[in-house]
Design a protein around this motif. Sequence first.
Motif, mmCIF file in Angstrom:
data_model
loop_
_atom_site.group_PDB
_atom_site.id
_atom_site.type_symbol
_atom_site.label_atom_id
_atom_site.label_comp_id
_atom_site.label_asym_id
_atom_site.label_seq_id
_atom_site.Cartn_x
_atom_site.Cartn_y
_atom_site.Cartn_z
ATOM 1 N N GLY A 103 0.827 -1.211 0.000
ATOM 2 C CA GLY A 103 0.000 0.000 0.000
ATOM 3 C C GLY A 103 0.851 1.246 0.000
ATOM 4 N N LEU A 104 1.677 1.404 1.029
ATOM 5 C CA LEU A 104 2.589 2.548 1.078
ATOM 6 C C LEU A 104 3.571 2.487 -0.069
ATOM 7 N N GLY A 105 4.006 1.293 -0.421
ATOM 8 C CA GLY A 105 4.854 1.123 -1.586
ATOM 9 C C GLY A 105 6.293 0.824 -1.261
ATOM 10 N N ALA A 106 6.910 -0.015 -2.093
ATOM 11 C CA ALA A 106 8.311 -0.389 -1.904
ATOM 12 C C ALA A 106 9.253 0.786 -2.069
ATOM 13 N N SER A 107 8.783 1.834 -2.732
ATOM 14 C CA SER A 107 9.632 3.021 -2.897
ATOM 15 C C SER A 107 9.900 3.715 -1.570
ATOM 16 N N VAL A 108 9.277 3.253 -0.483
ATOM 17 C CA VAL A 108 9.578 3.800 0.836
ATOM 18 C C VAL A 108 10.989 3.414 1.270
ATOM 19 N N TRP A 109 11.579 2.378 0.603
ATOM 20 C CA TRP A 109 12.920 1.975 1.024
ATOM 21 C C TRP A 109 13.884 1.653 -0.125
ATOM 22 N N TYR A 110 13.381 1.559 -1.359
ATOM 23 C CA TYR A 110 14.316 1.414 -2.480
ATOM 24 C C TYR A 110 13.709 1.981 -3.763
ATOM 25 N N PRO A 111 14.549 2.458 -4.698
ATOM 26 C CA PRO A 111 14.056 3.056 -5.939
ATOM 27 C C PRO A 111 13.546 1.986 -6.897
ATOM 28 N N ASN A 112 12.377 2.218 -7.474
ATOM 29 C CA ASN A 112 11.778 1.243 -8.387
ATOM 30 C C ASN A 112 10.643 1.876 -9.159
ATOM 31 N N LYS A 113 10.057 1.098 -10.039
ATOM 32 C CA LYS A 113 8.822 1.493 -10.713
ATOM 33 C C LYS A 113 7.685 1.000 -9.832
ATOM 34 N N ASP A 114 7.177 1.870 -8.994
ATOM 35 C CA ASP A 114 6.294 1.459 -7.906
ATOM 36 C C ASP A 114 4.844 1.380 -8.374
ATOM 37 N N HIS A 115 4.585 0.416 -9.220
ATOM 38 C CA HIS A 115 3.234 0.192 -9.736
ATOM 39 C C HIS A 115 3.021 -1.314 -9.842
ATOM 40 N N ASN A 157 17.957 -14.731 -4.053
ATOM 41 C CA ASN A 157 17.509 -14.548 -5.428
ATOM 42 C C ASN A 157 16.179 -15.260 -5.660
ATOM 43 N N VAL A 158 15.270 -14.589 -6.365
ATOM 44 C CA VAL A 158 14.039 -15.221 -6.844
ATOM 45 C C VAL A 158 14.084 -15.224 -8.361
ATOM 46 N N ILE A 159 13.638 -16.313 -8.963
ATOM 47 C CA ILE A 159 13.647 -16.378 -10.423
ATOM 48 C C ILE A 159 12.270 -16.080 -11.006
ATOM 49 N N ASN A 160 11.244 -16.097 -10.150
ATOM 50 C CA ASN A 160 9.892 -15.812 -10.616
ATOM 51 C C ASN A 160 9.582 -14.320 -10.513
ATOM 52 N N PRO A 161 8.613 -13.833 -11.295
ATOM 53 C CA PRO A 161 8.162 -12.447 -11.119
ATOM 54 C C PRO A 161 7.714 -12.220 -9.681
ATOM 55 N N ILE A 162 7.912 -11.007 -9.179
ATOM 56 C CA ILE A 162 7.583 -10.714 -7.789
ATOM 57 C C ILE A 162 7.121 -9.264 -7.660
ATOM 58 N N SER A 163 6.096 -9.033 -6.846
ATOM 59 C CA SER A 163 5.636 -7.665 -6.591
ATOM 60 C C SER A 163 6.697 -6.889 -5.830
ATOM 61 N N ASN A 164 6.807 -5.603 -6.125
ATOM 62 C CA ASN A 164 7.799 -4.755 -5.451
ATOM 63 C C ASN A 164 7.690 -4.838 -3.939
ATOM 64 N N THR A 170 2.664 -8.594 12.912
ATOM 65 C CA THR A 170 1.789 -9.770 12.898
ATOM 66 C C THR A 170 2.063 -10.695 11.727
ATOM 67 N N GLY A 171 2.358 -10.149 10.549
ATOM 68 C CA GLY A 171 2.625 -11.006 9.413
ATOM 69 C C GLY A 171 2.271 -10.342 8.097
ATOM 70 N N MET A 172 2.941 -10.803 7.026
ATOM 71 C CA MET A 172 2.678 -10.298 5.678
ATOM 72 C C MET A 172 2.976 -11.395 4.671
ATOM 73 N N GLU A 173 2.386 -11.234 3.458
ATOM 74 C CA GLU A 173 2.458 -12.258 2.424
ATOM 75 C C GLU A 173 3.667 -12.095 1.515
ATOM 76 N N HIS A 174 4.846 -11.906 2.057
ATOM 77 C CA HIS A 174 6.020 -11.692 1.223
ATOM 78 C C HIS A 174 6.369 -12.965 0.465
ATOM 79 N N GLN A 175 6.289 -12.876 -0.838
ATOM 80 C CA GLN A 175 6.369 -14.037 -1.724
ATOM 81 C C GLN A 175 7.563 -14.939 -1.435
ATOM 82 N N SER A 176 7.281 -16.207 -1.186
ATOM 83 C CA SER A 176 8.261 -17.252 -0.867
ATOM 84 C C SER A 176 9.014 -16.974 0.425
ATOM 85 N N ALA A 177 8.613 -15.933 1.162
ATOM 86 C CA ALA A 177 9.268 -15.584 2.428
ATOM 87 C C ALA A 177 8.222 -14.970 3.364
ATOM 88 N N VAL A 178 7.232 -15.761 3.730
ATOM 89 C CA VAL A 178 6.083 -15.284 4.499
ATOM 90 C C VAL A 178 6.521 -14.882 5.903
#
Length: 558
Positions: free
Chosen positions: A167-179, A222-229, A304-312
Motif C-alpha cells: 500500500g505505502l509502496g516499496a519506494s519507501v525503502w528502495y528506488p523502483n517502478k512502484d506500480h 535470489n528469486v527467479i519468478n516475477p515478484i511484486s515490489n 503480525t505477518g505479511m504475504e512476502h512471496q516465498s518468504a512469508v
Amino acid sequence: MKILNTTFLTLLLLISAAKLLAQNQKPAYTLADTLRGSLNAERSWWDVQRYELSVKPDYNDKSIAGDNKIVYKVVRQNSGATRMQIDLQQPLVIDSVLYNGASKLRFEHAGSVWYINVPAQKLSTTNNIHIFYHGKVHQAIRAPWDGGFIFTTDSLGRPWMTVACQGLGASVWYPNKDHQSDEPDKGASLTMTVPDSLVAIANGRLRYKKANPDGTTSYQYNVINPISNYCLIPYIGKYVNFNEVYPGEKGPLDINYWVLDYNDPKAKSYMPDQVHKMMKALEHWFGPYPFYEDGYQLIDASHTGMEHQSAVSYGNGYKFGYRGRDASGYGWGMKWDFIIIHESGHEWFGNNITTNDLADMWVHEGFTNYSETLFVDYTFGEQAGNEYNFGIRKGIRNDKTIIPAYGVNAQGSGDMYPKGGNMLQSIRHGLNNDELFRSVLRGLNSTFYHKTVTTQQIENFISKKTGFNYSPVFNQYLRTVQIPNFEFYLKDGKVFFRYTHCVEGFNLPLVLKTDGVKTLKINPSTKWKQAAITGDQQKLFNKEAIEFMYYVQVKPAK
C-alpha cells in the motif's frame, strides 16, 4: 423558548447537510496520487525485467544506503532524450545513476518522484540503469498497517530489522517502478550487508554468504519468478534455521523455517504441522504452490505477518487464532494459526495472481480471506466451513465500496476481506457443484499464473467457466454498499420471490436444502418470479437458514 428551538433546529439541519455533503463528496486526489497510481508517459514505454538490489541498513542511525540495478525492456518507441519516472520516497535521496554500467545520467525530482533522462531508446532493446541512493528512511510506527522500515529489538534487546510496505509502496525503502502492474519478469536479487553477529534472509534462495573485512557479512538471495515490489523484503536478526522437503502436488518442495534462536524449540513442534495442513488444503483447492522454484519460507517477524512471496513473515506468537482470538465466534478459528494460513494463502491470490491497480485489491484479500473458509472446510468439514464464513460476516461494515477509483493508488473498504469471502461463498452455494467450483479456483491460478490482472478478467473468467453471468453479483458486492433483500411469500402451493435493495438485474442463484427435503434451486431477479413447491419444501424458506448460506437479508414481502 421558540427562538431557541428554531435556532437549535437550524443547527441540526446545517449539521445534517454538512454530513450528507461529506458523504457524497469524492476523495480529493493529488498529483502525487496520480503519478504513483497511473501508467503515464514516463512509465509506460519501459517494462521492468529484473531488480538487482543491495542495501546496508544502519541500525543506530536509522538510515540505509544501497543501490538498485533496474534491467528493463523498451516496449514503446521513443525518439530523442527520454524521461523515466522512478519512485523513491522522502527522505531518501538518489546520489547517482549509471546507464548500462557506463555513462552518468542527469536526474531531477519533485517530492517522491524522480525523473531520469536516458538516451534515445530503440524498440525491443534491453538496457539498465544503476541507481545509488542513501538517507534516513521512513519508519513504520504500527507495522504492518502503516508501513516502512522497521528498526526494533527482539525480546532479549538485540537488533531486529525488516520492512512492511504494502500500500505505502516499496519506494519507501528502495528506488523502483512502484506500480503493481509491472513485476520484474526475470525475478530479483536482494543483497543485504549486516553486522556479522546478525543473519539476513530474503525471498527465494540464498546465493551466497560473504564475510567482509569491516566486521559485516553480505547475504544475497535470489528469486527467479516475477515478484511484486512490496513483496521483496529483508529480514535481519538473530535467526536460526531448520528445513524440510514437503511432498507437494508438483513434487518435492523445499521449506525453510527461520526463527529467532530462542523460538527454535517451540517452532519445530509448531510450524511444520500448520504448514503441512495449509499446503494440503490450499493445493487441493487452488492448485500447486506457485513458486516451487524459489521454495517456501516462514520467517519470524516483529509485526503480525505479511504475504512476502516465498518468504512469508510470521508474528502470531505461536498461538492458534489471530493473536489468540477467533473472528468467527464459532470456535473454529481457535483450531489453527490464522497468520500461517492467511498469509500463505496470498501465495496464490496476491503473489501468483496480482492486480494491476491497487483498486482491485479485493482479488488479493477477498480470495485469501476465503482461503480461510476453504481451509476450515477441508480440515474440519463442510459445516465448520459454513459456520466460520458466516461468523466472520459480522466484521462487514459496508462503509464504502470495495472497489474505489482507479489510477490514483486508492484502496477500497476493508470489507474486501470478509465481504469478498462471503460473496465467494454465496456464489459457491448457489452453484451447488464443488467439483466445478474447485475447477474455477484452480483454473484462475493456472490461467493467470504469474500474471497481473484486472478485476474484470477475474469476473469474466468465473462467469465463463461456470456458464452463468455473475456480473450483477460482482457489481452488487464490489461496487455498492447495499445488502440485497430477498423477498418471498408462499401461496397456493407456490413460492413467489424477488430481490430488492440491489443493482438492476441482480441474479444470485439460491440453492435451498435441508435434511429430508428435496433440494430446490431458484434463480431470483429484481422481477417477481414463482415456482411450485411441495409442502415439505416450505421448510426451506427459513430466514435464518437462507441468511446463513448467502450474504442477503431475508425480508417479508409487502
